[in-house]
Design an enzyme around this catalytic site. Sequence first.
Site, short mmCIF file in Angstrom:
data_model
loop_
_atom_site.label_atom_id
_atom_site.label_comp_id
_atom_site.label_asym_id
_atom_site.label_seq_id
_atom_site.Cartn_x
_atom_site.Cartn_y
_atom_site.Cartn_z
N GLY A 588 29.00 -52.70 21.37
CA GLY A 588 30.02 -52.32 20.40
C GLY A 588 29.42 -52.28 19.02
O GLY A 588 28.32 -52.76 18.78
N GLY A 590 30.51 -51.63 14.57
CA GLY A 590 31.53 -51.48 13.55
C GLY A 590 30.87 -51.51 12.20
O GLY A 590 29.63 -51.51 12.10
N GLY A 591 31.66 -51.51 11.18
CA GLY A 591 31.13 -51.46 9.84
C GLY A 591 30.19 -52.62 9.52
O GLY A 591 29.25 -52.47 8.75
N VAL A 595 27.46 -55.34 18.11
CA VAL A 595 27.72 -56.44 19.04
C VAL A 595 26.84 -56.24 20.26
O VAL A 595 26.77 -55.14 20.81
CB VAL A 595 29.20 -56.47 19.48
CG1 VAL A 595 29.46 -57.70 20.34
CG2 VAL A 595 30.10 -56.47 18.28
N LYS A 609 27.49 -60.98 17.74
CA LYS A 609 27.85 -60.09 16.64
C LYS A 609 26.80 -60.22 15.56
O LYS A 609 26.59 -61.31 15.02
CB LYS A 609 29.22 -60.50 16.15
CG LYS A 609 29.77 -59.71 15.01
CD LYS A 609 31.13 -60.31 14.65
CE LYS A 609 31.71 -59.67 13.42
NZ LYS A 609 32.90 -60.40 12.98
N ASP A 705 45.69 -59.85 12.93
CA ASP A 705 45.49 -58.62 13.70
C ASP A 705 45.77 -58.87 15.18
O ASP A 705 44.98 -58.51 16.05
CB ASP A 705 44.07 -58.09 13.49
CG ASP A 705 43.96 -56.60 13.84
OD1 ASP A 705 45.02 -55.93 13.95
OD2 ASP A 705 42.83 -56.12 14.02
#
Length: 903
Positions: A588, A590-591, A595, A609, A705
């Site tokens: 994975g 992201g910004g 991961v 992460k 979230d």
Amino acid sequence: MNRRVTVYLLVVSLQILAITADNHDYVALNALKEAWENTPPSWVGSDPCAGWEGIRCTNSRVTSITLASMGLIGQLSGDIQSLSELQTLDLSYNKGLTGPVPPAIGTLKKLSNLSLNSNSFIGSIPASIGNLSNLYWLDLADNKLSGKIPVSTGTTPGLDMLVKAKHFHFGRNQLSGEIPSQLFNSKLALIHVLFENNNLNGSIPSTLGLVQTLEVLRLDRNLLSGPVPSNLNNLTRVNELDMSNNSFESSDVPPWFSTLQSLTTLNMEQTQLQGKLPVDFFSIPQLQTTVLRNNQLNGTLDIGPSHSNQLQLVDLQNNRITDFTQRAGYDNELILVGNPFCLESGGIAKYCTLPQQSNSSYSTPPANCVPSSCISDQISSPNCSCAYPYTGTLSFRAPSFSDLGNSSIYTSLQGALTQSFHTHQLPVDSVSLSNPTKNLDDYLVMSLKIFPSGQAYFNRTGISGIGFVLSNQTFKPPPTFGPFFFIGSNYGYFAGVSEGKPKSSNNGIAIGAAVGGSALVLLLVLAGVYAFSQKKRAERANKQNHPFASWDGSKNSGGVPQLKGARCFSFDELKKWTNNFSEANNIGSGGYGMVYRGTLPSGQLVAIKRAQQGSTQGGHEFKTEIELLSRVHHKNVVGLVGFCFEQAEQMLVYEFIANGTLRESLLGKSGIRLDWSRRLRIAIGAAKGIQYLHDLADPPIIHRDIKSNNILLDERLNAKVADFGLSKPLGDVDKGHVTTQVKGTMGYMDPEYYMTQQLTEKSDVYSFGVVLLELVTARSPIEKGKYIVREVRQAMDRTKDLYNLQGILDPAIGLGTELRGLEKFVDLALSCVEETGLKRPTMSEVVKEIESIMELAGLNPNAESAPTSASYESSSKGFDHPYSNNSLFSYSGAYPPLKIEPK
Ligand SMILES: *[C@@H]1O[C@H](CO)[C@@H](O)[C@H](O)[C@H]1NC(C)=O
Ligand SMILES: *[C@@H]1O[C@H](CO)[C@@H](O)[C@H](O)[C@H]1NC(C)=O
Ligand SMILES: *[C@@H]1O[C@H](CO)[C@@H](O)[C@H](O)[C@H]1NC(C)=O
Ligand SMILES: *[C@@H]1O[C@H](CO)[C@@H](O)[C@H](O)[C@H]1NC(C)=O
Ligand SMILES: *[C@@H]1O[C@H](CO)[C@@H](O)[C@H](O)[C@H]1NC(C)=O
Ligand SMILES: *[C@@H]1O[C@H](CO)[C@@H](O)[C@H](O)[C@H]1NC(C)=O
Ligand SMILES: *[C@@H]1O[C@H](CO)[C@@H](O)[C@H](O)[C@H]1NC(C)=O
Ligand SMILES: CC(=O)N[C@H]1CO[C@H](CO)[C@@H](O)[C@@H]1O
């Protein structure tokens, strides 16, 4: 002095390491295992070289993986690339292996035998396979591969580089495009080119004539066109040639027909051939079978007096042959049905009637003994002992006989099979054949049962060996049968009982075996843990004094973090456990960065992460964050295993959760059926996790979230709340809320928070209410522009059964069964999504209410969930990774900031 001790300890620990399998190999195999169902039960313990079936090692490195016909299900992950000493990879006949063939396979420079045939692999053949310069055997047949056959360019490898390869078995796929002319060159040593039953088009490249080593060439059942190149006459070793069912340019019978002096079988059905068959064609010395149906061959057929004395079948159905010179003295099968000759002669000659398709009910009889009556699934072998045979079907594409009722042909096949298994020292007692039929493709198909010797069942080694003899063309059936292929059934009796589908009659045994097995597992695990701790004790001795020696105190990061349970990992450790942060382990992004999946030496899988350059935060913030996360310990919250703060790296190591996100399960992607009781268990778990964050975590945490993508399900379907990327601790400034920039996910976001920017615990309650609605409807919060909260409110009628919501409920919940408590559940969900926070319940009230609903539904709210294994709809297990799509860390902004913005 100190240094000397360290060096000594290092040597000791290296020696300990050398006894067991290489750690990289273990990590990689473990990752492969994680992605598969039905791996051998012997795959436990931390040393694959010690007793993992199907694994062979040399000098503690894995050199061979043979797992044919094991019923493996899942994907072949790129983790395979770590097994850099691998020579043989045989995953044939599993049927259930799917997904693409990982390009990383091209890094296994030592690989010589690659058999992935008879699975469900998709995607194209990776060009990187061209880098496998030692490859000898490449079998990709009978999959769902598509795309072009890759050849090298100046910059990328291709299959034309495989100069040691002897076998290209690509049949029964969906490969398309032209056969690249570059694929063939005179350096190749191919003996089998099997491309049949694909969608290849264009013409046959003339370069094929350069591969003079070829013995078997099959291009049948493609979309090939154009002329057949004349230089095929150079293929003087070809004994089996099949080009049938293509649409070549119509051409006269090519001269090379007569020059292929090794030919035994020629099949050119439906290939636009015209003109007269030359008489010398039939005098090719070994010729046995000639099938030239559905062409425009004309003139007079002359088989000639000096025809091959092995000739068994000449099938010329549906041509334009006008006459037949009978001077030949040829008495075996000849079929001229559908030629003018037969019309003119009134169809009386024997070759003018189709041979009797005597479908036979043949079945190998017992060998001078009385068949036993066997219990459970056992079957009496030809030698009259009861056993669990390995079964499958044998298909022959062009047998040179048509009388299926002649039992002597089966006896000869049975003898040849038994002989071949014995020659390869496989533990086979006997084989039986039954039910020969012609299928729609006109193949002769029969079922084959292979009985074990010595005991009533085969072990995995035995099954793999049998599978390979039947796929590697080692077995040669009697010549009248011609080329064959074998499709094995999954063998479910490795333990002597039916695995997978336990039958009531042997449940007792199965449970006994399982209990024994898990005790063994426990022992092995304990042994592994002990060995590991011994090893690590030595390695750590030095570190222990300064557990956070690498903590960079100079940069204003404060003192050493106060951690509860979380471990400090070194960069090198994490690097090793993720195979150098390999692409294959990347699950994975992201910004904030990436991961990765990793495997700790204990075998525990973790999600790591890793903040990318530029996304790292100050040492102080990082410290605050890990201190916070390390304090979060609850069975319904994804736990922090450790962290790494070293070499300008910031990494967080979380536990890895097996069954992915709730969202995926609701969408049916995980293959786990969520009935009403499971949904209630998930609801209670998630609610308890959030309640813990609100009420018990110190400091309390607002998640910010909550959504179905952030609720993960473990192997027992326990819900675990994940992703603290947006979390807010309620610090000392606590006034019951914090003012923050609004973040969260549309559809789940508390409208009050959105408007006032005041974040409270009730914002999580709102989001959780949406999740509860999602749980009963399986709909996304916003689907086709419709908001689930409004949809449910509008559809519901409290006076009706199930509040009249049948049309909106997820049918998989068990519509039609009694959904006790569903109305109360909907009431609870709607109270959570009240406009104002004050009207919403607290999480502890939510937990209490779900508990009372569970009692109403007859469930014990405090019971552990059952393991999911028994309830998988096994074939549909999804492969979407829980951590792809950032689900664990879905926040795409900067690395989780935990600062509390001042009001
Ligand atoms: C093939 O091998 C070469 C040389 O080792 C390497 O540079 C290249 O990246 C490899 N290509 C692929 C697609 O693996
Ligand atoms: C072969 O098939 C491809 C599509 O798979 C098509 O683009 C191409 O034009 C075809 N070539 C010929 C010669 O028919
Ligand atoms: C056939 O093989 C011969 C060598 O045996 C070679 O010289 C010739 O070029 C080949 N013909 C074609 C058309 O490839
Ligand atoms: C080959 O083509 C013929 C005629 O179109 C057809 O009857 C036959 O089924 C085809 N065979 C295969 C194996 O596709
Ligand atoms: C056979 O077919 C070829 C090609 O169509 C034709 O040139 C030839 O005259 C035919 N021969 C006979 C005897 O009909
Ligand atoms: C599997 O069976 C063969 C022969 O029956 C035996 O030699 C071998 O040791 C067995 N392997 C295992 C792992 O039990
Ligand atoms: C085929 O498999 C058998 C049994 O494993 C083996 O002995 C033989 O060498 C293999 N043949 C080839 C050509 O790889
Ligand atoms: C089972 C096995 O290893 N088969 C073959 C693998 O490839 C080598 C050549 O590199 C063959 O000799 C083996 O028979």
